[in-house]
Design an enzyme around this catalytic site. Structure first.
Site, PDB file in Angstrom:
ATOM      1  CB  SER A  65      -0.985  -0.175   1.163  1.00 46.43           C
ATOM      2  OG  SER A  65      -1.777   1.083   1.198  1.00 46.43           O
ATOM      3  CG  ASP A 277      -2.919   3.807  -1.123  1.00 52.32           C
ATOM      4  OD1 ASP A 277      -3.608   3.536  -1.976  1.00 52.32           O
ATOM      5  OD2 ASP A 277      -3.152   2.983  -0.117  1.00 52.32           O
ATOM      6  NE  ARG A 499      -4.837   2.570  16.194  1.00 56.92           N
ATOM      7  CZ  ARG A 499      -4.215   2.478  15.030  1.00 56.92           C
ATOM      8  NH1 ARG A 499      -3.434   3.368  14.586  1.00 56.92           N
ATOM      9  NH2 ARG A 499      -4.127   1.019  14.284  1.00 56.92           N
ATOM     10  CB  SER A 501       1.422   1.866  13.923  1.00 49.02           C
ATOM     11  OG  SER A 501       1.222   1.052  12.526  1.00 49.02           O
ATOM     12  N   GLY A 502      -0.757  -0.757  13.687  1.00 52.53           N
ATOM     13  CA  GLY A 502      -1.019  -2.292  13.252  1.00 52.53           C
ATOM     14  C   GLY A 502      -0.101  -2.272  12.031  1.00 52.53           C
ATOM     15  CB  THR A 503       0.730  -0.843   8.909  1.00 48.77           C
ATOM     16  OG1 THR A 503       0.613   0.572   9.125  1.00 48.77           O
ATOM     17  CG2 THR A 503      -0.690  -1.193   8.716  1.00 48.77           C
TER      18      THR A 503
HETATM   19  P1  NG1 Z   1      -2.080   1.672  11.342  1.00 52.71           P
HETATM   20  O1  NG1 Z   1      -0.669   1.672  11.062  1.00 52.71           O
HETATM   21  O2  NG1 Z   1      -2.541   0.611  12.172  1.00 52.71           O
HETATM   22  O3  NG1 Z   1      -2.328   3.065  12.041  1.00 52.71           O
HETATM   23  C1  NG1 Z   1      -2.584   2.531   8.831  1.00 52.71           C
HETATM   24  C2  NG1 Z   1      -3.796   3.539   8.983  1.00 52.71           C
HETATM   25  C3  NG1 Z   1      -5.145   2.617   8.779  1.00 52.71           C
HETATM   26  C4  NG1 Z   1      -5.075   1.645   7.903  1.00 52.71           C
HETATM   27  C5  NG1 Z   1      -3.942   0.874   7.800  1.00 52.71           C
HETATM   28  C6  NG1 Z   1      -3.990  -0.066   6.723  1.00 52.71           C
HETATM   29  C7  NG1 Z   1      -3.819   5.793  10.129  1.00 52.71           C
HETATM   30  C8  NG1 Z   1      -3.655   6.507  11.163  1.00 52.71           C
HETATM   31  N1  NG1 Z   1      -3.650   4.349   9.948  1.00 52.71           N
HETATM   32  O4  NG1 Z   1      -2.847   1.749   9.939  1.00 52.71           O
HETATM   33  O5  NG1 Z   1      -5.982   3.586   8.816  1.00 52.71           O
HETATM   34  O6  NG1 Z   1      -5.520   2.171   6.544  1.00 52.71           O
HETATM   35  O7  NG1 Z   1      -2.787   1.633   7.848  1.00 52.71           O
HETATM   36  O8  NG1 Z   1      -3.557   0.388   5.352  1.00 52.71           O
HETATM   37  O9  NG1 Z   1      -4.156   6.300   8.873  1.00 52.71           O
HETATM   38 ZN    ZN Z   2      -3.626   1.194   0.287  1.00 50.54          ZN
END
Ligand code: NG1
Ligand code: ZN
Length: 545
Positions: A65, A277, A499, A501-503
């Site tokens: 992404s 993106d 929070r 991040s999940g990425t």
């Molecule tokens: P994380 O990294 O968990 O904040 C980001 C985006 C999410 C979502 C994911 C997947 C923000 C603040 N966070 O996640 O909304 O789009 O990437 O691509 O934009």
């Molecule tokens: Zn994307």
């Protein structure tokens, strides 16, 4: 079984680096591309199992992404084109992290737990973005599918939402559209042309849109699509991948987070622009005014424009359908306030990650969901679609209701309901602006965003932060939420939350307040609190000014 022997043999060609542990994050696995070969092979295996279990086609998209070029990732797509269910995310993490010698055991555990009939046929669609690592990584997915005897179809270079669309088309026997890129362009462009057909006096200026393709797959696909638009939308394409690096100082994430236009693009004052993106599932709009000030129209502004448009049409059509907007904690406070108090639309807040928004949106007749970063779409319930269809075909209704029903029907067709889709969202926004005869400046003044700031803090282990209330409050570490509450009290119209991040391996900090200075100061102070209370590493965060 011979199948398992083949898995064993093939997996040796895609070995897991010892000690590497990865999580299925906000949207799949995502990290440096060099660490992902075994993950891709194993996700090929998992997609095959999921296909056997659901007796339907499953999708696997190779992309990271908006991340930098050197990263990559993988997302799994369920039968109706939605993201894979949460319990299978856990299987994905288990399978991804099993040591090489335990792989078969991990695989057999899933088969047993899910009671999968291994003689069932399997079908997997695979797609990839333009990253240089994507070719070999998508081959690893295909190897995983074939090792378990599954059939695969390699769509090659497609946007993430295009692959979601293909999966949905395939599993609905073509009811959603034809499962080809041509079918995709035909469906969405035809709906766009129908929608804009009766918008009188649109000048070439109004039909013109400046697009930043983030040097990614979206740029390639817009180029392919252009002829289908029959000049009803005239796109000048920048950052098309011919020179610049993917997502580097361009693309929707850069524009949203930096709050400035992408590089490599000349913008005339007042000109309507948008950025995709890297895998074209997000879009943001923007313009600069005559004083050179930059104005961003993000996911919240899109959700507002779209929900207002739909609410008006539903009223004109005389249809009593329940509409709601689903947001996350990152939604600008002004947008929530405007939707609830002026538009009188129901607003719901969920955890970050579109899968959460998607599920809540499914609870309504019409569910408009957007993350502030520009990822979102609209879902129509089956009942809502049927009512709209019936009204559009009814010969006994007055012109006003009929016209609204026809517009609603074409609006449904221009939307990719499987997932947020930059191309489909762009066509929808362009159609709404054309129908309403609205400029981007007029759209922008519907409400004024509260100044805000997003920052990142590096900590030793981001899992020490646990949150509640749709991520708006931190439960751990002790004292952090109290510290945030006390800082927020110092500013007007202020709000802040943190929070993990999940990425990315960071903690995200968000703050908004009545002025940019206050938002920046608050974001900085909260970053310091995170650094001090949640095990910050490296240098202490510095003030922005
Ligand atoms: P994380 O990294 O968990 O904040 C980001 C985006 C999410 C979502 C994911 C997947 C923000 C603040 N966070 O996640 O909304 O789009 O990437 O691509 O934009
Ligand atoms: Zn994307």
């Amino acid at each position: 079984m011979a199948q398992f022997q083949e898995v064993l043999k093939q997996s040796a060609l895609h070995p897991k680096p010892a000690g590497l542990v990865l999580q299925y994050g906000t949207s799949g696995f995502r990290t440096n591309a060099k660490q992902l070969d075994h993950i891709m092979f194993r996700m090929g295996l998992l997609a095959t199992l999921r296909s056997k279990k659901t007796k339907a086609t499953i999708g696997v998209m190779v992309t990271a992404s908006h991340n930098p070029e050197e990263d990559n990732g993988v997302k799994l797509i369920d039968p109706m084109g939605e993201m894979v269910t949460q319990d299978w995310e856990e299987h994905a993490t288990q399978l991804a992290n099993a040591d090489q010698e335990d792989l078969l055991t991990a695989l057999k555990n899933i088969i047993e737990k899910e009671a999968i009939n291994m003689s069932q046929e399997a079908n997997v669609f695979v797609g990839k973005d333009t990253r240089s690592s994507s070719a070999s990584l998508s081959q690893a997915v295909l190897d995983g599918v074939s090792a378990l005897g599954g059939h695969s179809k390699d769509y090659g270079l497609v946007t993430t939402p295009q692959l979601h669309y293909m999966v949905c088309c395939q599993n609905t026997q073509g009811k959603y559209g034809e499962a080809t890129v041509e079918g995709y362009y035909t469906k969405f462009c035809q709906a766009f042309i129908q929608l804009t057909k009766n918008t009188s006096n649109r000048t070439d200026d109004q039909k013109h849109l400046c697009l930043d393709g983030a040097n990614g797959i979206g740029a390639l696909k817009v180029r392919e699509m252009e002829s289908h638009l029959k000049k009803e939308l005239q796109i000048s394409l920048n950052n098309d991948g011919s020179k610049g690096r993917l997502n580097h100082q361009c693309g929707a994430d850069y524009v949203k987070v930096q709050q400035k236009p992408p590089t490599g693009i000349k913008i005339n004052p007042g000109e309507r622009c948008c950025s995709f993106d890297g895998d074209a599932d997000r879009i943001v709009y923007y313009y600069t005014d005559s004083e050179g000030t930059f104005h961003l129209l993000d996911g919240d502004k899109m959700a507002t424009l779209i929900s207002t448009f739909l609410k008006e049409l539903l009223t004109q059509a005389g249809l009593d359908l329940k509409i709601a907007v689903v947001q996350t904690a990152y939604a600008n406070g002004s947008s929530t306030h405007y939707l609830e108090n002026t538009m009188k639309v129901l607003v719901r807040c969920t955890k970050t990650g579109v899968k959460h928004l998607h599920h809540v949106a499914q609870e309504f007749d019409v569910g408009v969901y957007f993350e502030a970063n520009g990822h979102g779409t609209v879902l129509f319930s089956k009942a809502a679609e049927e009512k709209i269809q019936q009204l559009a075909e009814d010969t006994n209704v007055n012109d006003k209701r009929k016209k609204a029903a026809l517009l609603l029907r074409n609006t449904i067709n221009v939307i990719n309901q499987t997932v947020g889709d930059a191309i489909s969202d762009m066509l929808l926004i362009e159609a709404i602006l054309a129908i309403k005869g609205m400029t981007i400046q007029q759209w922008d003044t519907i409400y004024t965003d509260l100044p805000n700031r997003q920052l990142k803090v590096k900590v030793a282990d981001r899992r020490v932060i646990d949150t509640t209330d749709a991520e708006r409050r931190a439960v751990t570490p002790a004292g952090l939420q109290e510290a945030i509450d006390n800082l927020v009290k110092k500013y007007r119209q202020a709000r802040s939350f943190v929070r993990p991040s999940g990425t990315e391996d960071v903690v995200r900090v968000y703050a908004e307040a009545d002025t940019q200075e206050s938002a920046d100061a608050l974001a900085h102070e909260v970053s310091l609190a995170v650094y001090r209370l949640a095990g910050g590493v490296g240098d202490e965060p510095k003030p922005l000014h």
